[in-house]
Design a protein around this motif. Structure first.
Motif, PDB file in Angstrom:
ATOM      1  N   ASP A 170      10.036 -16.370  -9.663  1.00 20.52           N
ATOM      2  CA  ASP A 170       9.800 -15.212  -8.800  1.00 20.52           C
ATOM      3  C   ASP A 170       9.980 -13.931  -9.629  1.00 20.52           C
ATOM      4  OD1 ASP A 170       9.770 -13.177  -6.918  1.00 20.52           O
ATOM      5  OD2 ASP A 170      10.866 -14.335  -5.410  1.00 20.52           O
ATOM      6  N   LEU A 171       8.877 -13.463 -10.208  1.00 23.51           N
ATOM      7  CA  LEU A 171       8.940 -12.308 -11.103  1.00 23.51           C
ATOM      8  C   LEU A 171       9.348 -11.040 -10.367  1.00 23.51           C
ATOM      9  CD1 LEU A 171       5.762 -12.907 -13.312  1.00 23.51           C
ATOM     10  CD2 LEU A 171       8.141 -13.376 -13.896  1.00 23.51           C
ATOM     11  N   GLY A 172       8.870 -10.857  -9.155  1.00 28.10           N
ATOM     12  CA  GLY A 172       9.229  -9.656  -8.400  1.00 28.10           C
ATOM     13  C   GLY A 172      10.728  -9.564  -8.172  1.00 28.10           C
ATOM     14  N   ASP A 173      11.326 -10.668  -7.777  1.00 29.56           N
ATOM     15  CA  ASP A 173      12.771 -10.689  -7.557  1.00 29.56           C
ATOM     16  C   ASP A 173      13.524 -10.496  -8.871  1.00 29.56           C
ATOM     17  OD1 ASP A 173      15.174 -11.316  -5.804  1.00 29.56           O
ATOM     18  OD2 ASP A 173      15.361 -12.882  -7.331  1.00 29.56           O
ATOM     19  N   ALA A 174      13.042 -11.166  -9.930  1.00 26.83           N
ATOM     20  CA  ALA A 174      13.696 -11.044 -11.233  1.00 26.83           C
ATOM     21  C   ALA A 174      13.662  -9.597 -11.715  1.00 26.83           C
ATOM     22  CB  ALA A 174      13.020 -11.963 -12.255  1.00 26.83           C
ATOM     23  N   PHE A 175      12.509  -8.943 -11.584  1.00 29.32           N
ATOM     24  CA  PHE A 175      12.382  -7.558 -12.042  1.00 29.32           C
ATOM     25  C   PHE A 175      13.302  -6.636 -11.240  1.00 29.32           C
ATOM     26  CE2 PHE A 175       7.849  -7.774 -14.058  1.00 29.32           C
ATOM     27  CZ  PHE A 175       8.283  -8.806 -14.868  1.00 29.32           C
ATOM     28  N   ASN A 176      13.409  -6.870  -9.946  1.00 21.37           N
ATOM     29  CA  ASN A 176      14.320  -6.065  -9.127  1.00 21.37           C
ATOM     30  C   ASN A 176      15.751  -6.201  -9.632  1.00 21.37           C
ATOM     31  OD1 ASN A 176      12.409  -4.975  -7.394  1.00 21.37           O
ATOM     32  ND2 ASN A 176      12.534  -6.695  -5.948  1.00 21.37           N
ATOM     33  N   ARG A 177      16.141  -7.418  -9.951  1.00 21.65           N
ATOM     34  CA  ARG A 177      17.498  -7.658 -10.442  1.00 21.65           C
ATOM     35  C   ARG A 177      17.718  -7.018 -11.817  1.00 21.65           C
ATOM     36  NH1 ARG A 177      20.199 -11.840  -7.733  1.00 21.65           N
ATOM     37  NH2 ARG A 177      18.958 -12.735  -6.032  1.00 21.65           N
ATOM     38  N   MET A 178      16.665  -6.953 -12.601  1.00 20.73           N
ATOM     39  CA  MET A 178      16.749  -6.363 -13.940  1.00 20.73           C
ATOM     40  C   MET A 178      16.640  -4.840 -13.905  1.00 20.73           C
ATOM     41  SD  MET A 178      14.232  -9.223 -15.610  1.00 20.73           S
ATOM     42  CE  MET A 178      13.950  -8.437 -17.190  1.00 20.73           C
ATOM     43  N   GLY A 179      16.274  -4.291 -12.750  1.00 20.16           N
ATOM     44  CA  GLY A 179      16.079  -2.842 -12.650  1.00 20.16           C
ATOM     45  C   GLY A 179      14.761  -2.395 -13.232  1.00 20.16           C
ATOM     46  N   LEU A 180      13.808  -3.307 -13.327  1.00 15.56           N
ATOM     47  CA  LEU A 180      12.518  -3.020 -13.939  1.00 15.56           C
ATOM     48  C   LEU A 180      11.476  -2.727 -12.872  1.00 15.56           C
ATOM     49  CD1 LEU A 180      10.570  -2.944 -16.380  1.00 15.56           C
ATOM     50  CD2 LEU A 180      10.339  -5.443 -16.132  1.00 15.56           C
ATOM     51  N   LYS A 181      10.861  -1.551 -12.950  1.00 17.73           N
ATOM     52  CA  LYS A 181       9.814  -1.171 -12.008  1.00 17.73           C
ATOM     53  C   LYS A 181       8.508  -1.015 -12.776  1.00 17.73           C
ATOM     54  CE  LYS A 181      13.047   1.259  -8.963  1.00 17.73           C
ATOM     55  NZ  LYS A 181      13.410   2.556  -8.329  1.00 17.73           N
ATOM     56  N   THR A 182       7.626  -1.988 -12.615  1.00 17.90           N
ATOM     57  CA  THR A 182       6.329  -1.953 -13.288  1.00 17.90           C
ATOM     58  C   THR A 182       5.389  -2.932 -12.609  1.00 17.90           C
ATOM     59  OG1 THR A 182       5.175  -2.196 -15.414  1.00 17.90           O
ATOM     60  CG2 THR A 182       6.961  -3.739 -14.970  1.00 17.90           C
ATOM     61  N   ASP A 183       4.113  -2.650 -12.666  1.00 22.67           N
ATOM     62  CA  ASP A 183       3.141  -3.602 -12.135  1.00 22.67           C
ATOM     63  C   ASP A 183       2.279  -4.187 -13.247  1.00 22.67           C
ATOM     64  OD1 ASP A 183       1.620  -1.426 -12.790  1.00 22.67           O
ATOM     65  OD2 ASP A 183       0.892  -1.013 -10.761  1.00 22.67           O
ATOM     66  N   THR A 184       2.621  -3.837 -14.499  1.00 29.40           N
ATOM     67  CA  THR A 184       1.879  -4.335 -15.660  1.00 29.40           C
ATOM     68  C   THR A 184       2.865  -4.756 -16.737  1.00 29.40           C
ATOM     69  OG1 THR A 184       0.085  -2.781 -15.196  1.00 29.40           O
ATOM     70  CG2 THR A 184       0.096  -3.801 -17.367  1.00 29.40           C
ATOM     71  N   GLN A 225      -2.996  -9.097 -32.684  1.00 26.22           N
ATOM     72  CA  GLN A 225      -4.025  -9.214 -31.647  1.00 26.22           C
ATOM     73  C   GLN A 225      -3.736 -10.403 -30.740  1.00 26.22           C
ATOM     74  OE1 GLN A 225      -6.417  -7.027 -31.260  1.00 26.22           O
ATOM     75  NE2 GLN A 225      -6.539  -5.940 -33.203  1.00 26.22           N
ATOM     76  N   ALA A 226      -3.417 -11.550 -31.338  1.00 20.17           N
ATOM     77  CA  ALA A 226      -3.158 -12.762 -30.555  1.00 20.17           C
ATOM     78  C   ALA A 226      -1.884 -12.649 -29.735  1.00 20.17           C
ATOM     79  CB  ALA A 226      -3.067 -13.974 -31.487  1.00 20.17           C
ATOM     80  N   ASN A 227      -0.965 -11.802 -30.165  1.00 23.89           N
ATOM     81  CA  ASN A 227       0.308 -11.653 -29.471  1.00 23.89           C
ATOM     82  C   ASN A 227       0.347 -10.420 -28.567  1.00 23.89           C
ATOM     83  OD1 ASN A 227       2.218 -13.880 -30.607  1.00 23.89           O
ATOM     84  ND2 ASN A 227       1.124 -13.094 -32.395  1.00 23.89           N
ATOM     85  N   TYR A 228      -0.835  -9.889 -28.286  1.00 27.01           N
ATOM     86  CA  TYR A 228      -0.965  -8.802 -27.316  1.00 27.01           C
ATOM     87  C   TYR A 228      -1.725  -9.327 -26.116  1.00 27.01           C
ATOM     88  CZ  TYR A 228      -2.016  -4.272 -25.221  1.00 27.01           C
ATOM     89  OH  TYR A 228      -2.110  -3.205 -24.353  1.00 27.01           O
ATOM     90  N   ASN A 229      -1.027  -9.535 -25.017  1.00 27.95           N
ATOM     91  CA  ASN A 229      -1.647 -10.081 -23.809  1.00 27.95           C
ATOM     92  C   ASN A 229      -1.138  -9.290 -22.602  1.00 27.95           C
ATOM     93  OD1 ASN A 229      -2.841 -12.669 -25.097  1.00 27.95           O
ATOM     94  ND2 ASN A 229      -0.693 -12.710 -25.711  1.00 27.95           N
ATOM     95  N   LYS A 230      -1.998  -8.440 -22.057  1.00 30.74           N
ATOM     96  CA  LYS A 230      -1.601  -7.585 -20.933  1.00 30.74           C
ATOM     97  C   LYS A 230      -2.012  -8.231 -19.614  1.00 30.74           C
ATOM     98  CE  LYS A 230      -1.563  -3.077 -21.189  1.00 30.74           C
ATOM     99  NZ  LYS A 230      -1.930  -1.633 -21.257  1.00 30.74           N
ATOM    100  N   THR A 258       1.780   5.841 -27.194  1.00 34.53           N
ATOM    101  CA  THR A 258       2.580   6.962 -26.681  1.00 34.53           C
ATOM    102  C   THR A 258       3.341   6.599 -25.412  1.00 34.53           C
ATOM    103  OG1 THR A 258       0.655   7.767 -25.449  1.00 34.53           O
ATOM    104  CG2 THR A 258       1.033   8.701 -27.658  1.00 34.53           C
ATOM    105  N   LYS A 259       3.094   5.380 -24.894  1.00 32.59           N
ATOM    106  CA  LYS A 259       3.712   4.973 -23.629  1.00 32.59           C
ATOM    107  C   LYS A 259       4.509   3.691 -23.796  1.00 32.59           C
ATOM    108  CE  LYS A 259       2.571   3.835 -18.803  1.00 32.59           C
ATOM    109  NZ  LYS A 259       1.481   3.647 -17.811  1.00 32.59           N
ATOM    110  N   ASN A 260       5.731   3.670 -23.265  1.00 32.03           N
ATOM    111  CA  ASN A 260       6.558   2.468 -23.317  1.00 32.03           C
ATOM    112  C   ASN A 260       6.094   1.453 -22.278  1.00 32.03           C
ATOM    113  OD1 ASN A 260       8.656   2.836 -25.373  1.00 32.03           O
ATOM    114  ND2 ASN A 260       9.293   4.592 -24.124  1.00 32.03           N
ATOM    115  N   ALA A 261       6.246   0.185 -22.629  1.00 29.42           N
ATOM    116  CA  ALA A 261       5.824  -0.893 -21.740  1.00 29.42           C
ATOM    117  C   ALA A 261       6.866  -2.000 -21.726  1.00 29.42           C
ATOM    118  CB  ALA A 261       4.475  -1.446 -22.191  1.00 29.42           C
ATOM    119  N   ALA A 262       6.800  -2.849 -20.702  1.00 23.74           N
ATOM    120  CA  ALA A 262       7.682  -4.012 -20.594  1.00 23.74           C
ATOM    121  C   ALA A 262       7.065  -5.172 -21.358  1.00 23.74           C
ATOM    122  CB  ALA A 262       7.885  -4.384 -19.136  1.00 23.74           C
ATOM    123  N   HIS A 263       7.809  -5.698 -22.325  1.00 28.27           N
ATOM    124  CA  HIS A 263       7.351  -6.817 -23.143  1.00 28.27           C
ATOM    125  C   HIS A 263       8.150  -8.072 -22.805  1.00 28.27           C
ATOM    126  CE1 HIS A 263       5.124  -4.425 -26.337  1.00 28.27           C
ATOM    127  NE2 HIS A 263       5.785  -3.469 -25.693  1.00 28.27           N
TER     128      HIS A 263
END
Length: 677
Positions: free
Chosen positions: A266-280, A247-252, A168-173
């Protein structure tokens, strides 16, 4: 990007079609054409060739096609309907941002090859300049992340879709990416056909560089280095079969934890540039990202920049001048797929507009070509087969009562989508001009990304569709536990209101049963009634399921094409199981109809015989060798012949209908037949 759907077919060229025009309906009178049969072939030796052999022998594949047959004929007939919609929309002198304006002007801009030719590769030069300015791998990652907002992102296989365990919840893949051939195996095969593809790929890369003014020797050197880098990347990729395991392709991971595994990205910088706000995040194939982290530093930045330049040119090539379009076709069309010449420009635009503005085109389409009573007729069929499926589950002799209960609950919870969405997507932020084709494509890409990124961390909108209304296909989405049948598939040879029950149940009935069975195939069975990746089977029942599917895998692994090229039974197991289950369920549902209970012949065939002949009409086709090879390597669907002969060889009802006996090539002893659903 991971697909959350299992469709009936996987042929991109077949995705645009239409139903009969309500105002000029031409009634179908013959629902199985006997003229294509080869009755010198015994039905029990090769039923596909018995039903289609003369047609196969006499049919020539058109130069612009990778194959020919019922799907292609259906597509061609109805692309004319789409063409008329586009021409009518283009005739509107409308600048208001209406549906007609956007669809019509996108069509006009794509058809204006004179304007496109004058621009050469100018439209992509700004992106090339950004790549040229990169100084090191850190700059490269920044550019890759910045590009997502305009459709130019790379290095990261990023998308937003439901969390498999919290549907029921969208996630960043983040999935593996970085290759431009269909899958990793292409980089390592050494047979002559594979070598031809690799040689062609190098020539394609070389050609694109020379078209930008690079001398031939330098271009060839760049191409060789790019292939070497991609071959190294391919070593980190999982195989098509390995990608089948949810199952093998689900890694949180938490962002903090995964950052430790890729310290130089630098994932934090990359996510900022992508407009992605998530910690998971969900990382499908962590091995790719670990390898990328090392390769960014160990491989020369010049090679990485050349790879990015090539990909920018290749991704844009079909929107650029003729020289770039021809280079693209010479590799992807001729070498990979076997086409002799490109399809007509207007047909390519029909596909492009369906892909880019699908729910705008879809609104125009259903207004004109979708019969208003088709939804009800289809829903009745779906409900009928759903009831039969429930009966079959209840009677299974290998499944426990506990697992049966949960299977029936999942079956009952199917969401059924038919025809077109209840609410349409909006494209208000898309700007379309009649004289700027490349910019139009960029505007659509920007819209798609903006629409997607807003979903991150938000509740899933289950009213959304993953196929457009004109699509000739259907799908099962396990993350929503839904089965979906776009308007395009509700036409002959799949369905006709005037056809006898045997024809309709042998075609659209099998399609319905096929999509239902996907909910219980090797992948779909791992999702519960709410769409969550969750084990709802007893350990004993799961073991019995796998043992029965092993029979199916072994069967299909024995089928060969092009002499000695074997079908990959593991890669195709889900589609094969859906084909077998679909046929069995549709047949039982057919036997509940008045015609199914009768023995009245039509054109010399009993109702049961016409049921089996109907599916052979759906899969009647002939395919180029190159396209067959590519399909065997990538396509989870078996070639058409085996989508007929495979399921039927497991059905005692087929044996009875055509008097199949021991000694016939399709005959299987009862103990070696697939018995799952």
């Amino acid at each position: 990007m991971k697909s959350a759907r299992w469709g009936l077919i996987a042929v991109a060229a077949l995705m645009v079609a239409g139903c009969k025009n309500k105002s000029s309906d031409q009634s179908q009178t013959v629902f199985f054409d006997k003229s294509g049969m080869d009755t010198t072939v015994k039905p029990g030796d090769n039923f596909f060739m018995y039903a289609n052999g003369k047609w196969v022998k006499n049919t020539k594949i058109p130069a612009a096609e990778t194959g020919w047959g019922s799907f292609y004929i259906l597509r061609d007939k109805n692309e004319a309907n789409i063409h008329q919609i586009l021409e009518n929309a283009a005739a509107h002198d409308d600048t208001s941002g209406s549906i007609n304006q956007k669809v019509g002007d996108l069509y006009k801009s794509g058809m204006d090859t004179v304007a496109i030719e004058k621009l050469g590769y100018d439209p992509v030069k700004p992106q090339l300049a950004k790549i040229a300015a990169v100084k090191d791998y850190k700059d490269l990652v920044k550019l890759a992340a910045d590009g997502f907002k305009t459709g130019d992102g790379f290095l990261l296989g990023f998308y937003i879709s439901p969390d498999d365990r919290i549907s029921t919840k969208n996630a960043a893949h983040f999935d593996q990416t970085g290759l431009n051939l269909p899958n990793r195996d292409y980089y390592f095969k050494t047979d002559s056909a594979s070598k031809k593809i690799l040689d062609g790929y190098v020539k394609y890369i070389t050609k694109l560089f020379t078209l930008t003014g690079v001398d031939a020797a330098t271009a060839a050197s760049k191409a060789a280095a790019i292939l070497k880098l991609e071959t190294t990347i391919a070593q980190s990729h999982r195989t098509p079969v390995e990608l089948r395991d949810p199952q093998a392709n689900y890694n949180k991971f938490t962002l903090v934890d995964f950052q430790k595994q890729v310290p130089d990205i630098d994932l934090g910088d990359a996510f900022n540039r992508m407009g992605l706000k998530t910690d998971t995040i969900l990382v499908g194939q962590p091995g790719y990202y670990k390898a990328l982290d090392g390769l960014l530093k160990s491989q020369p930045i010049a090679v990485w920049k050349d790879k990015a330049t090539f990909e920018a040119l290749s991704n844009a090539s079909t929107s650029l001048s003729k020289a770039f379009r021809d280079a693209n076709f010479d590799f992807f069309g001729k070498i990979l797929s076997g086409q002799k010449q490109p399809r007509d420009r207007w047909k390519l635009m029909a596909e492009n507009i369906d892909n880019g503005l699908g729910e705008l085109l879809g609104q125009l389409y259903v207004q004109k070509y979708f019969p208003p009573d088709a939804k009800k007729r289809m829903l009745d069929l779906v409900n009928n087969l759903q009831g039969v499926y429930k009966e079959r589950i209840e009677k299974l002799d290998w499944m426990s009562a506990e697992t049966k209960k949960r299977a029936i609950e999942k079956l009952a919870a199917f969401t059924k989508k038919i025809g077109y969405p209840d609410k349409w997507k909006k494209y208000d932020d898309v700007t379309i001009s009649k004289d700027a084709y490349y910019q139009n494509q960029q505007s659509i890409a920007a819209h798609n990304y903006a629409e997607m990124i807003k979903k991150a961390g938000k509740p899933v909108d289950r009213s959304e569709w993953q196929m457009t209304p004109p699509t000739i296909d259907a799908y099962n989405n396990p993350l929503a536990n839904e089965i979906v049948f776009p308007a395009g598939i509700l036409q002959f040879p799949f369905f006709d209101k005037d056809a006898d029950d045997a024809i309709n149940y042998g075609a659209i009935g099998v399609v319905i049963g096929h999509e239902m069975t996907h909910g219980f195939d090797d992948q779909g069975r791992q999702y519960d009634k709410d769409g969550n990746l969750k084990d709802w089977w007893t350990k004993e029942d799961a073991a019995k399921f796998k043992a029965r599917v092993k029979v199916l895998i072994d069967q299909y692994s024995q089928f060969t094409v092009l002499g000695n090229l074997h079908i990959n039974g593991e890669l195709t197991q889900g589609e094969n199981l859906a084909d077998v289950g679909g046929c069995m369920i549709a047949y039982q549902a057919f036997k509940n109809t008045p015609e199914g209970k009768s023995d009245t012949k039509i054109d010399g065939f009993t109702p049961d015989q016409r049921f089996f002949l109907s599916l052979t009409k759906v899969w009647q086709s002939k395919t180029r060798d190159e396209a067959i090879r590519m399909s065997i390597s990538n396509n989870p669907h078996s070639p058409p012949m085996f989508r007929v002969n495979g399921p039927f060889s497991n059905m005692p009802e087929f044996y009875k209908a055509f008097n199949i006996k021991p000694g016939d090539k399709m005959y299987r002893p009862d103990s070696l037949r697939v018995k799952v659903w």
